[in-house]
Design a protein around this motif. Structure first.
Motif, PDB file in Angstrom:
ATOM      1  N   THR A 188       0.846  -1.238   0.040  1.00  0.00           N
ATOM      2  CA  THR A 188       0.052   0.013  -0.091  1.00  0.00           C
ATOM      3  C   THR A 188       0.838   1.502   0.092  1.00  0.00           C
ATOM      4  N   THR A 189       2.105   1.152   0.565  1.00  0.00           N
ATOM      5  CA  THR A 189       3.089   2.546   0.558  1.00  0.00           C
ATOM      6  C   THR A 189       4.485   1.921   0.001  1.00  0.00           C
ATOM      7  N   GLY A 190       4.982   3.068  -0.467  1.00  0.00           N
ATOM      8  CA  GLY A 190       6.451   2.740  -0.750  1.00  0.00           C
ATOM      9  C   GLY A 190       6.581   2.256  -2.210  1.00  0.00           C
ATOM     10  N   ALA A 191       5.444   2.113  -3.078  1.00  0.00           N
ATOM     11  CA  ALA A 191       5.766   1.362  -4.493  1.00  0.00           C
ATOM     12  C   ALA A 191       6.805   2.528  -5.195  1.00  0.00           C
ATOM     13  N   LEU A 192       7.773   1.859  -5.948  1.00  0.00           N
ATOM     14  CA  LEU A 192       8.651   2.623  -6.933  1.00  0.00           C
ATOM     15  C   LEU A 192       8.115   2.673  -8.305  1.00  0.00           C
ATOM     16  N   ASP A 193       8.526   3.977  -9.042  1.00  0.00           N
ATOM     17  CA  ASP A 193       8.428   3.969 -10.301  1.00  0.00           C
ATOM     18  C   ASP A 193       9.196   3.025 -11.283  1.00  0.00           C
ATOM     19  N   LEU A 194       8.357   2.557 -12.403  1.00  0.00           N
ATOM     20  CA  LEU A 194       9.363   1.903 -13.311  1.00  0.00           C
ATOM     21  C   LEU A 194      10.015   2.682 -14.466  1.00  0.00           C
ATOM     22  N   VAL A 195      11.004   2.289 -14.889  1.00  0.00           N
ATOM     23  CA  VAL A 195      11.419   2.834 -16.127  1.00  0.00           C
ATOM     24  C   VAL A 195      11.773   1.797 -17.356  1.00  0.00           C
ATOM     25  N   ILE A 196      11.450   2.326 -18.241  1.00  0.00           N
ATOM     26  CA  ILE A 196      11.457   1.288 -19.769  1.00  0.00           C
ATOM     27  C   ILE A 196      12.639   1.819 -20.350  1.00  0.00           C
ATOM     28  N   SER A 197      13.726   1.104 -20.602  1.00  0.00           N
ATOM     29  CA  SER A 197      14.790   1.625 -21.216  1.00  0.00           C
ATOM     30  C   SER A 197      15.153   1.197 -22.765  1.00  0.00           C
ATOM     31  N   LYS A 198      14.472  -0.041 -22.981  1.00  0.00           N
ATOM     32  CA  LYS A 198      14.810  -0.587 -24.273  1.00  0.00           C
ATOM     33  C   LYS A 198      13.530  -1.468 -24.617  1.00  0.00           C
ATOM     34  N   ILE A 199      13.040  -1.710 -25.833  1.00  0.00           N
ATOM     35  CA  ILE A 199      12.151  -2.292 -26.430  1.00  0.00           C
ATOM     36  C   ILE A 199      12.643  -3.445 -27.504  1.00  0.00           C
ATOM     37  N   THR A 200      13.016  -4.770 -27.352  1.00  0.00           N
ATOM     38  CA  THR A 200      13.336  -5.807 -28.527  1.00  0.00           C
ATOM     39  C   THR A 200      12.158  -6.413 -28.931  1.00  0.00           C
ATOM     40  N   ILE A 201      12.053  -6.642 -30.208  1.00  0.00           N
ATOM     41  CA  ILE A 201      11.112  -7.274 -31.067  1.00  0.00           C
ATOM     42  C   ILE A 201      11.669  -8.401 -31.536  1.00  0.00           C
ATOM     43  N   HIS A 202      11.331  -9.467 -31.194  1.00  0.00           N
ATOM     44  CA  HIS A 202      11.879 -11.008 -31.512  1.00  0.00           C
ATOM     45  C   HIS A 202      10.855 -11.610 -32.256  1.00  0.00           C
ATOM     46  N   TYR A 203      11.326 -12.265 -33.505  1.00  0.00           N
ATOM     47  CA  TYR A 203      10.332 -13.026 -34.291  1.00  0.00           C
ATOM     48  C   TYR A 203      10.981 -14.346 -34.767  1.00  0.00           C
ATOM     49  N   THR A 204       9.859 -15.321 -34.277  1.00  0.00           N
ATOM     50  CA  THR A 204       9.862 -16.602 -34.775  1.00  0.00           C
ATOM     51  C   THR A 204       8.981 -17.042 -35.623  1.00  0.00           C
ATOM     52  N   PRO A 205       9.633 -17.667 -36.923  1.00  0.00           N
ATOM     53  CA  PRO A 205       8.804 -17.920 -37.851  1.00  0.00           C
ATOM     54  C   PRO A 205       7.762 -19.189 -37.492  1.00  0.00           C
ATOM     55  N   VAL A 206       6.662 -19.258 -37.787  1.00  0.00           N
ATOM     56  CA  VAL A 206       5.815 -20.501 -37.450  1.00  0.00           C
ATOM     57  C   VAL A 206       6.309 -21.548 -38.281  1.00  0.00           C
ATOM     58  N   SER A 252       9.534 -22.512 -40.490  1.00  0.00           N
ATOM     59  CA  SER A 252      10.947 -22.065 -40.990  1.00  0.00           C
ATOM     60  C   SER A 252      11.108 -22.666 -42.145  1.00  0.00           C
ATOM     61  N   ALA A 253      10.463 -23.748 -42.985  1.00  0.00           N
ATOM     62  CA  ALA A 253      10.792 -23.989 -44.214  1.00  0.00           C
ATOM     63  C   ALA A 253      10.091 -23.283 -45.351  1.00  0.00           C
ATOM     64  N   THR A 254       9.072 -22.351 -45.050  1.00  0.00           N
ATOM     65  CA  THR A 254       8.411 -21.617 -45.694  1.00  0.00           C
ATOM     66  C   THR A 254       8.204 -20.072 -45.509  1.00  0.00           C
ATOM     67  N   THR A 255       9.196 -19.783 -44.543  1.00  0.00           N
ATOM     68  CA  THR A 255       8.783 -18.407 -43.796  1.00  0.00           C
ATOM     69  C   THR A 255      10.406 -17.869 -43.375  1.00  0.00           C
ATOM     70  N   PRO A 256      10.859 -16.869 -44.243  1.00  0.00           N
ATOM     71  CA  PRO A 256      12.052 -16.489 -43.681  1.00  0.00           C
ATOM     72  C   PRO A 256      12.321 -15.612 -42.343  1.00  0.00           C
ATOM     73  N   PRO A 257      13.594 -15.755 -41.745  1.00  0.00           N
ATOM     74  CA  PRO A 257      13.659 -15.306 -40.632  1.00  0.00           C
ATOM     75  C   PRO A 257      13.785 -13.715 -40.663  1.00  0.00           C
TER      76      PRO A 257
END
Length: 191
Positions: free
Chosen positions: A83-101, A103-108
């Motif tokens: 209820t007290t003392g919660a700290l702020d968060l800071v977002i410093s980076k976003i990574t977008i990672h792709y995995t082909p459903v 891989s035989a028919t879809t390029p990375p």
């Protein structure tokens, strides 16, 4: 008296040890910090991306249209653990990672990165726009020598996408934790 003090001390140590258990990434997109938990949820669970918007096809030849970046909104939530003392968060980076459903028919697609500095206060849930397929990535898919995206065709490239936020607690231990939002991406030349 000494036994009571020793028992109290041992119990306090046990509580401290047990409360420090657990990983920073609990799976399912939850980041656990010392005073808050954070979650990230993509507000679009499946994005059907059009590689070239507004083009026309005749005799399998594409004319006109533009290549534009596709973005999705992500709800990033910070919830106070106490209820007290919660700290702020800071977002410093976003990574977008792709995995082909398939891989035989879809390029990375290589991971993409966004440097950001956004503060999230406890109890807040800001909506953060994230570019999940840029115009440069679309052009690279069309210009590939193997498994290129062919315009005016029925080709569809499908990916599982992880949008990973690197987050730290302002005034906390200084540790950075990943908070992940998940979605699907289907890329095609949609006429």
């Amino acid at each position: 008296m000494f036994k009571r003090f020793a028992l109290l001390f041992c119990n306090a140590c046990l509580v401290a040890v047990l409360s420090s258990c657990g990983a920073g990434d609990l799976g399912g997109g939850v980041g656990e910090f010392t005073t808050v938990n954070a979650t990230a949820t993509a507000l679009t669970s499946r994005l059907e991306s059009d590689i070239v918007k507004g083009n026309n096809c005749s005799d399998s030849v594409s004319t006109g249209g533009t290549v534009v970046t596709d973005s999705v909104n992500v709800a990033f939530a910070s919830k106070a653990l106490y209820t007290t003392g919660a700290l702020d968060l800071v977002i410093s980076k976003i990574t977008i990672h792709y995995t082909p459903v398939n891989s035989a028919t879809t390029p990375p697609i290589p991971d993409s990165y966004v440097n950001i500095s956004q503060t999230v206060v406890p109890g807040d849930t800001p909506t953060i726009p994230v570019a999940v397929l840029t115009d440069a990535q679309k052009i690279a898919l069309m210009e590939r020598t193997t498994l290129p995206m062919t315009l005016c065709s029925s080709s569809v490239f499908e990916y599982w996408v992880d949008i990973v936020f690197d987050v730290s607690e302002v005034g906390g231990k200084g540790e950075t934790h990943p908070v992940t939002a998940k979605m699907n991406l289907a890329v095609a030349d949609r006429i």
